[in-house]
Design a protein around this motif. Structure first.
Motif, PDB file in Angstrom:
ATOM      1  N   ILE A 191      10.239  43.584  31.982  1.00  0.00           N
ATOM      2  CA  ILE A 191      11.000  42.773  33.214  1.00  0.00           C
ATOM      3  C   ILE A 191      12.136  42.323  32.660  1.00  0.00           C
ATOM      4  O   ILE A 191      12.147  41.635  31.963  1.00  0.00           O
ATOM      5  CB  ILE A 191       9.995  41.838  33.932  1.00  0.00           C
ATOM      6  CG1 ILE A 191       8.662  42.485  34.545  1.00  0.00           C
ATOM      7  CG2 ILE A 191      10.813  41.016  34.923  1.00  0.00           C
ATOM      8  CD1 ILE A 191       8.880  43.196  35.592  1.00  0.00           C
ATOM      9  N   THR A 192      13.321  42.506  33.393  1.00  0.00           N
ATOM     10  CA  THR A 192      14.431  42.185  33.285  1.00  0.00           C
ATOM     11  C   THR A 192      14.912  41.610  34.631  1.00  0.00           C
ATOM     12  O   THR A 192      15.337  42.268  35.477  1.00  0.00           O
ATOM     13  CB  THR A 192      15.582  43.000  32.490  1.00  0.00           C
ATOM     14  OG1 THR A 192      14.908  43.575  31.382  1.00  0.00           O
ATOM     15  CG2 THR A 192      16.734  42.345  32.103  1.00  0.00           C
ATOM     16  N   ALA A 193      15.085  40.053  34.595  1.00  0.00           N
ATOM     17  CA  ALA A 193      15.923  39.662  35.879  1.00  0.00           C
ATOM     18  C   ALA A 193      17.078  38.951  35.566  1.00  0.00           C
ATOM     19  O   ALA A 193      17.480  38.696  34.552  1.00  0.00           O
ATOM     20  CB  ALA A 193      14.887  38.575  36.249  1.00  0.00           C
ATOM     21  N   ARG A 194      17.792  38.911  36.721  1.00  0.00           N
ATOM     22  CA  ARG A 194      19.226  38.593  36.823  1.00  0.00           C
ATOM     23  C   ARG A 194      19.419  38.196  38.048  1.00  0.00           C
ATOM     24  O   ARG A 194      18.520  38.398  39.028  1.00  0.00           O
ATOM     25  CB  ARG A 194      20.220  39.407  36.153  1.00  0.00           C
ATOM     26  CG  ARG A 194      20.345  40.754  37.245  1.00  0.00           C
ATOM     27  CD  ARG A 194      21.200  41.839  36.508  1.00  0.00           C
ATOM     28  NE  ARG A 194      21.493  43.004  37.441  1.00  0.00           N
ATOM     29  CZ  ARG A 194      20.745  43.855  37.600  1.00  0.00           C
ATOM     30  NH1 ARG A 194      19.468  44.083  37.026  1.00  0.00           N
ATOM     31  NH2 ARG A 194      21.153  44.849  38.280  1.00  0.00           N
ATOM     32  N   PRO A 195      20.535  37.292  38.359  1.00  0.00           N
ATOM     33  CA  PRO A 195      20.927  36.940  39.732  1.00  0.00           C
ATOM     34  C   PRO A 195      21.035  38.156  40.675  1.00  0.00           C
ATOM     35  O   PRO A 195      21.705  38.973  40.411  1.00  0.00           O
ATOM     36  CB  PRO A 195      22.107  36.169  39.677  1.00  0.00           C
ATOM     37  CG  PRO A 195      22.117  35.499  38.268  1.00  0.00           C
ATOM     38  CD  PRO A 195      21.586  36.782  37.505  1.00  0.00           C
ATOM     39  N   GLY A 196      20.676  37.993  41.974  1.00  0.00           N
ATOM     40  CA  GLY A 196      21.063  38.944  42.904  1.00  0.00           C
ATOM     41  C   GLY A 196      22.436  38.884  43.502  1.00  0.00           C
ATOM     42  O   GLY A 196      23.225  38.202  42.772  1.00  0.00           O
ATOM     43  N   ASN A 197      22.853  39.326  44.756  1.00  0.00           N
ATOM     44  CA  ASN A 197      24.135  39.341  45.253  1.00  0.00           C
ATOM     45  C   ASN A 197      24.287  38.033  46.301  1.00  0.00           C
ATOM     46  O   ASN A 197      25.287  38.058  47.031  1.00  0.00           O
ATOM     47  CB  ASN A 197      24.497  40.600  45.965  1.00  0.00           C
ATOM     48  CG  ASN A 197      23.512  40.650  47.012  1.00  0.00           C
ATOM     49  OD1 ASN A 197      22.405  40.111  47.209  1.00  0.00           O
ATOM     50  ND2 ASN A 197      23.594  41.825  47.980  1.00  0.00           N
ATOM     51  N   PHE A 198      23.341  37.095  45.925  1.00  0.00           N
ATOM     52  CA  PHE A 198      23.537  35.946  46.937  1.00  0.00           C
ATOM     53  C   PHE A 198      24.763  35.051  46.756  1.00  0.00           C
ATOM     54  O   PHE A 198      25.449  34.805  47.558  1.00  0.00           O
ATOM     55  CB  PHE A 198      22.214  34.969  46.769  1.00  0.00           C
ATOM     56  CG  PHE A 198      22.464  33.697  47.507  1.00  0.00           C
ATOM     57  CD1 PHE A 198      21.967  33.700  48.797  1.00  0.00           C
ATOM     58  CD2 PHE A 198      22.883  32.568  46.851  1.00  0.00           C
ATOM     59  CE1 PHE A 198      21.677  32.487  49.617  1.00  0.00           C
ATOM     60  CE2 PHE A 198      22.941  31.499  47.543  1.00  0.00           C
ATOM     61  CZ  PHE A 198      22.475  31.471  48.715  1.00  0.00           C
ATOM     62  N   MET A 199      25.004  34.615  45.546  1.00  0.00           N
ATOM     63  CA  MET A 199      26.309  33.861  45.112  1.00  0.00           C
ATOM     64  C   MET A 199      27.413  34.668  45.541  1.00  0.00           C
ATOM     65  O   MET A 199      28.441  33.851  46.166  1.00  0.00           O
ATOM     66  CB  MET A 199      26.125  33.468  43.674  1.00  0.00           C
ATOM     67  CG  MET A 199      25.169  32.634  43.220  1.00  0.00           C
ATOM     68  SD  MET A 199      25.139  31.135  44.038  1.00  0.00           S
ATOM     69  CE  MET A 199      26.842  30.491  43.618  1.00  0.00           C
ATOM     70  N   GLU A 200      27.788  35.775  45.205  1.00  0.00           N
ATOM     71  CA  GLU A 200      28.777  36.561  45.365  1.00  0.00           C
ATOM     72  C   GLU A 200      28.966  36.509  47.133  1.00  0.00           C
ATOM     73  O   GLU A 200      30.119  36.541  47.462  1.00  0.00           O
ATOM     74  CB  GLU A 200      28.880  37.970  44.929  1.00  0.00           C
ATOM     75  CG  GLU A 200      30.010  39.012  45.365  1.00  0.00           C
ATOM     76  CD  GLU A 200      29.901  40.208  44.734  1.00  0.00           C
ATOM     77  OE1 GLU A 200      30.540  41.194  45.374  1.00  0.00           O
ATOM     78  OE2 GLU A 200      29.236  40.450  43.733  1.00  0.00           O
ATOM     79  N   THR A 201      27.997  37.042  47.561  1.00  0.00           N
ATOM     80  CA  THR A 201      28.008  36.937  49.376  1.00  0.00           C
ATOM     81  C   THR A 201      28.484  35.738  49.820  1.00  0.00           C
ATOM     82  O   THR A 201      29.049  35.870  50.884  1.00  0.00           O
ATOM     83  CB  THR A 201      26.733  37.490  49.652  1.00  0.00           C
ATOM     84  OG1 THR A 201      26.622  39.051  49.215  1.00  0.00           O
ATOM     85  CG2 THR A 201      26.946  37.896  51.267  1.00  0.00           C
ATOM     86  N   VAL A 202      27.586  34.625  49.428  1.00  0.00           N
ATOM     87  CA  VAL A 202      27.670  33.163  50.215  1.00  0.00           C
ATOM     88  C   VAL A 202      29.002  32.575  49.665  1.00  0.00           C
ATOM     89  O   VAL A 202      29.548  32.049  50.730  1.00  0.00           O
ATOM     90  CB  VAL A 202      26.435  32.636  49.827  1.00  0.00           C
ATOM     91  CG1 VAL A 202      26.671  31.088  50.616  1.00  0.00           C
ATOM     92  CG2 VAL A 202      25.054  33.395  50.692  1.00  0.00           C
ATOM     93  N   PHE A 203      29.312  32.605  48.571  1.00  0.00           N
ATOM     94  CA  PHE A 203      30.127  31.828  47.647  1.00  0.00           C
ATOM     95  C   PHE A 203      31.722  32.402  47.416  1.00  0.00           C
ATOM     96  O   PHE A 203      32.388  31.952  47.037  1.00  0.00           O
ATOM     97  CB  PHE A 203      29.838  30.908  46.499  1.00  0.00           C
ATOM     98  CG  PHE A 203      28.808  29.893  47.260  1.00  0.00           C
ATOM     99  CD1 PHE A 203      29.064  28.675  47.803  1.00  0.00           C
ATOM    100  CD2 PHE A 203      27.336  30.111  46.929  1.00  0.00           C
ATOM    101  CE1 PHE A 203      28.198  27.701  48.020  1.00  0.00           C
ATOM    102  CE2 PHE A 203      26.323  29.198  47.462  1.00  0.00           C
ATOM    103  CZ  PHE A 203      26.958  28.090  47.860  1.00  0.00           C
ATOM    104  N   GLY A 204      31.575  33.670  47.403  1.00  0.00           N
ATOM    105  CA  GLY A 204      32.761  34.458  46.998  1.00  0.00           C
ATOM    106  C   GLY A 204      32.796  35.413  45.993  1.00  0.00           C
ATOM    107  O   GLY A 204      31.798  35.109  45.004  1.00  0.00           O
TER     108      GLY A 204
END
Length: 279
Positions: free
Chosen positions: A263-276
């Motif tokens: 299993i390899t986890a990483r941040p999703g697209n939340f930060m890019e979408t919400v904060f730029g």
């Protein structure tokens, strides 16, 4: 009985947190504590500064006879980054591997500390949007929907996979499961959603997108409006997803080479979408 300022500050903060996105009048606080409105205004200024300093939300004060204060919980960019990093750390665990590229998340969505972060992250995403209701499908999405609804102070509704007599009259749609490509049915009670309602859809895991696509169809059947979709985790999939506008908090790659399951986890697209895009 008049209440000391230190006690007022604690109780006012607690009350505002228990009633997010709700206008609370100065008169209410004044009568509650036996204090002048001028003193209440000073207390609110302290609370406002504290929330702003800690990046946990904003407190707006509205002047006039019908004015008061509204607390809107959300994460600052720094707090959101930390919350996402904490979630990634929790998910990045090879023992969570499940067949078919799925990931075991049930223990996480049963933990209050995780739900606290997930709920406030989702509320942050929609902090400046008009939301009437949060929607999810049974069963694992229910805790996530409840957490998000609590921070947005909105009701949440549960889409069912089968008929329940306790739901009363329902609206149902057929949809194609994105993972197994089977025709399935989901339904929602007619009493739970009004025409024109602004709906946020949440779920625990996104793979092929069939379930989310089905909920989109249900929303259309009610003549309601989809505001956005958010999932706790997004897995890899073969081919094109049935939805392409979903926000994920965490992205997960689950791989099985025959000898090792990773299993390899990483941040999703939340930060890019919400904060730029600088994230």
């Amino acid at each position: 009985m008049k209440v000391r300022r230190s006690n007022r500050l604690v109780d006012m903060t607690h009350y505002l947190l228990e009633h997010p996105r709700t206008l609370v009048s100065l008169k209410f606080f004044s009568e509650r504590y036996g204090s002048a409105k001028s003193s209440i205004s000073e207390d609110l200024s302290i609370i406002k500064h504290t929330f702003q300093s800690w990046g946990e939300g904003r407190l707006e004060t509205i002047p006039g006879a019908s004015g008061g204060a509204v607390l809107t919980p959300f994460y600052s960019k720094e707090n959101a980054e930390q919350a996402i990093a904490d979630l990634v750390k929790e998910v990045d665990d090879d023992t969570r591997f499940l067949p078919g590229g799925y990931v075991y998340l049930s223990d996480l969505i049963g933990r209050p500390d995780i739900l606290h972060r997930v709920g406030q992250l989702i509320a942050t995403q929609y902090v400046d949007q008009d939301v009437d209701v949060v929607m999810t499908v049974e069963t694992k999405g229910i805790p996530i929907a409840q957490a998000a609804a609590m921070y947005m102070n909105k009701p949440f509704v549960i889409v069912r996979n089968s008929s329940h007599i306790t739901e009363g009259p329902t609206v149902s749609v057929n949809y194609v499961s994105g993972s197994v490509k089977r025709i399935k049915k989901m339904e929602l009670s007619r009493r739970t959603l009004s025409a024109g309602a602004n709906v946020v859809v949440v779920d625990d895991f996104l793979k092929g997108g069939g379930t989310l696509n089905g909920m989109q169809s249900l929303i259309k059947e009610f003549d309601a409006q989809l505001v956005g979709m958010t999932v706790l985790a997004e897995g890899a999939t073969n081919g094109k997803r049935l939805v392409d506008n979903c926000i994920s908090l965490v992205k997960v790659d689950a791989e099985d080479d025959g000898e090792h399951k990773t299993i390899t986890a990483r941040p999703g697209n939340f930060m890019e979408t919400v904060f730029g895009k600088e994230n």
